[in-house]
Design an enzyme around this catalytic site. Structure first.
Site, PDB file in Angstrom:
ATOM      1  CD  GLU A 146     -43.521 -24.876   4.338  1.00  0.00           C
ATOM      2  OE1 GLU A 146     -42.373 -24.451   4.580  1.00  0.00           O
ATOM      3  OE2 GLU A 146     -43.719 -25.814   3.555  1.00  0.00           O
ATOM      4  CG  HIS A 232     -37.447 -31.338   0.696  1.00  0.00           C
ATOM      5  ND1 HIS A 232     -36.650 -30.471  -0.012  1.00  0.00           N
ATOM      6  CD2 HIS A 232     -38.298 -30.566   1.415  1.00  0.00           C
ATOM      7  CE1 HIS A 232     -37.006 -29.223   0.265  1.00  0.00           C
ATOM      8  NE2 HIS A 232     -37.994 -29.252   1.126  1.00  0.00           N
TER       9      HIS A 232
HETATM   10  N1  ASN Z   1     -42.113 -26.742   0.936  1.00  0.00           N
HETATM   11  C1  ASN Z   1     -40.685 -26.771   0.957  1.00  0.00           C
HETATM   12  C2  ASN Z   1     -40.222 -26.848   2.386  1.00  0.00           C
HETATM   13  O1  ASN Z   1     -40.716 -26.185   3.258  1.00  0.00           O
HETATM   14  C3  ASN Z   1     -40.089 -25.598   0.305  1.00  0.00           C
HETATM   15  C4  ASN Z   1     -38.614 -25.768   0.262  1.00  0.00           C
HETATM   16  O2  ASN Z   1     -38.078 -26.494  -0.537  1.00  0.00           O
HETATM   17  N2  ASN Z   1     -37.900 -25.141   1.176  1.00  0.00           N
HETATM   18  O3  ASN Z   1     -39.337 -27.597   2.657  1.00  0.00           O
HETATM   19 ZN    ZN Z   2     -39.465 -27.772   4.648  1.00  0.00          ZN
END
Ligand code: ASN
Ligand code: ZN
Length: 333
Positions: A146, A232
Site C-alpha cells: 500500500e 491485480h
Molecule cells: N488492496 C488493493 C490494492 O492496493 C486495493 C485496490 O484495489 N486498490 O491494490
Molecule cells: Zn495495490
C-alpha cells in the site's frame, strides 16, 4: 515538548518488534518523528472521520492478539517503518514523496473489511480487520504494497487501468516483497508471495510471483487482450518477470514457455540465472522513477528496465541481458 522514544510492540504476525514513538505528557503516541512523523490511528471500525490517536502508558504496545486494539496498529506502524527504511537505505528515497514527510496509516477500518488501500487524497493508507476467513490486513508485504502505491503515484504515476495499471500493481507487489526480504523478520520468512500470512486456513495467498496463474485469474505471460484484465491480474506478467530476473528458473520455477497463451507451461527449454534481489530491485526502481510515465505499457516497461539496467550496470552487461531474457520469457518482446 515531545521527543522520540524507544518503545516496542507485540504484533499480530511478527512477534515483538521495536517501535519509535513519541512522548505525549505522561504517555506515548504511535507517531515516529524519526521517519517523517509517520503515525497509525484507530478508525474505531468506522468508514469515515479522521480516526483516533492511539496512546499507551508504558510504551509496550499490543499483546500479540486482536483482543488488544493496539496489536494490529503495531503491525501497521512497524510495516511502514520498514518500508520507510527500505526506500531510504536501498534507494536513497526520503519518504513517499522524497521530501521527508511521512504518511499516516489507519487501522480498524469499517467492519468485516477484508482489504487495504492507499489514498492519494489523504496521503494515507487504510487497513481493514478482515473477516471470518481473513486476518486483519496488516501483514508486512501488504503494508509495504500500500505504501508503495504512494511512491508510484509520486513518480511514474502509472494510470490505474489497462497495462499501466498492471504495472502499477506489480510495482507494489515487487516492493512489498522486497520490503519483506529487507525486514528479515524471524516470524515472516521472506518469499515471492503476497499476503501468505493472512489466511486463517493457513494455505491461501493473495498473489504469487512464482506462478501468478496459480490463482486462476492472473496472467503469467503477456498476450493481446491482457489490458482487459483487472489490474491485480494483469500485474502477473511483471510480477513473474521480476521473479525470473531476481531468482531465475532455478529457484522453484522450472524452465517454462509462454506458448499456451497467458499461462507459462513447463515444457520450455533453457534456464534463466537470476541476478538477485539487490540488482533487480534497483533496476525496477530506476525504471519507475526515471523512465516510466503514466501511460507506460508492457512494451515500454521492457525498454524502461533495459535503459535502467544499462545505466546501472553498463550497456551489454550481464544484467541487461538478464532483463531482456526475463521479459522474453513472459512474452514481452
Ligand atoms: N488492496 C488493493 C490494492 O492496493 C486495493 C485496490 O484495489 N486498490 O491494490
Ligand atoms: Zn495495490
Amino acid at each position: 515538548q515531545t521527543a522520540p522514544a524507544a518503545g516496542s510492540g507485540k504484533a499480530l504476525f511478527l512477534g515483538t518488534v521495536p517501535l519509535t514513538t513519541e512522548t505525549s505528557g505522561s504517555s506515548y503516541v504511535l507517531k515516529d518523528t524519526t521517519r517523517g512523523g509517520q503515525s497509525t490511528v484507530d478508525m474505531n471500525n468506522r468508514g469515515f472521520g479522521t480516526g483516533k490517536a492511539l496512546s499507551d502508558a508504558d510504551n509496550v504496545w499490543g499483546n500479540g492478539t486482536t483482543s488488544d486494539r493496539a496489536t494490529v496498529a503495531v503491525d501497521a506502524q512497524y510495516g511502514i517503518a520498514m518500508t520507510w527504511d527500505y526506500f531510504k537505505n536501498v534507494h536513497g528515497r526520503n519518504g513517499i514523496a522524497d521530501n521527508g514527510v511521512g504518511a499516516q496509516s489507519r487501522v480498524h477500518y469499517k467492519r468485516n473489511y477484508a482489504n487495504a488501500f492507499w489514498s492519494d487524497s489523504c496521503f494515507c493508507m487504510t487497513f481493514g480487520d478482515g473477516n471470518s476467513s481473513i486476518y486483519p490486513l496488516v501483514s508486512l508485504d501488504v503494508a509495504a504494497h500500500e505504501m508503495s502505491h504512494g511512491v508510484t503515484s509520486r513518480t511514474a504515476a502509472l494510470v490505474y487501468s489497462g497495462e499501466s495499471g498492471g504495472l502499477n500493481e506489480a510495482t507494489s507487489d515487487i516492493f512489498g516483497t522486497m520490503v519483506e526480504f529487507y525486514a528479515a523478520n524471524a516470524n515472516d520468512t521472506p518469499d515471492y508471495l503476497m499476503g501468505e500470512k493472512l489466511f486463517k486456513n493457513g494455505t491461501g495467498v493473495i498473489r504469487s510471483m512464482i506462478q501468478p496463474s496459480s490463482d486462476g485469474a492472473s496472467a503469467d505471460c503477456w498476450y493481446s487482450g491482457l489490458s482487459s484484465l483487472d489490474v491485480h491480474y494483469s500485474s502477473g506478467v511483471a510480477n513473474h518477470f521480476f521473479f525470473l530476473l531476481a531468482a531465475g528458473t532455478t529457484a522453484g520455477q522450472p524452465s517454462r514457455t509462454c506458448s499456451a497463451g497467458n499461462t507459462r507451461v513447463a515444457n520450455g527449454s533453457g534456464t534463466l540465472a537470476g541476478i538477485g534481489n539487490a540488482k533487480a530491485e534497483k533496476i525496477w526502481y530506476r525504471a519507475l522513477t526515471v523512465y516510466m510515465t503514466s501511460s507506460t505499457n508492457y512494451a515500454a516497461a521492457r525498454s524502461a528496465t533495459l535503459k535502467a539496467a544499462a545505466d546501472l550496470y553498463g550497456a551489454g552487461s550481464a544484467e541487461v541481458n538478464a532483463v531482456s531474457a526475463a521479459w522474453t520469457a513472459v512474452n514481452v518482446n
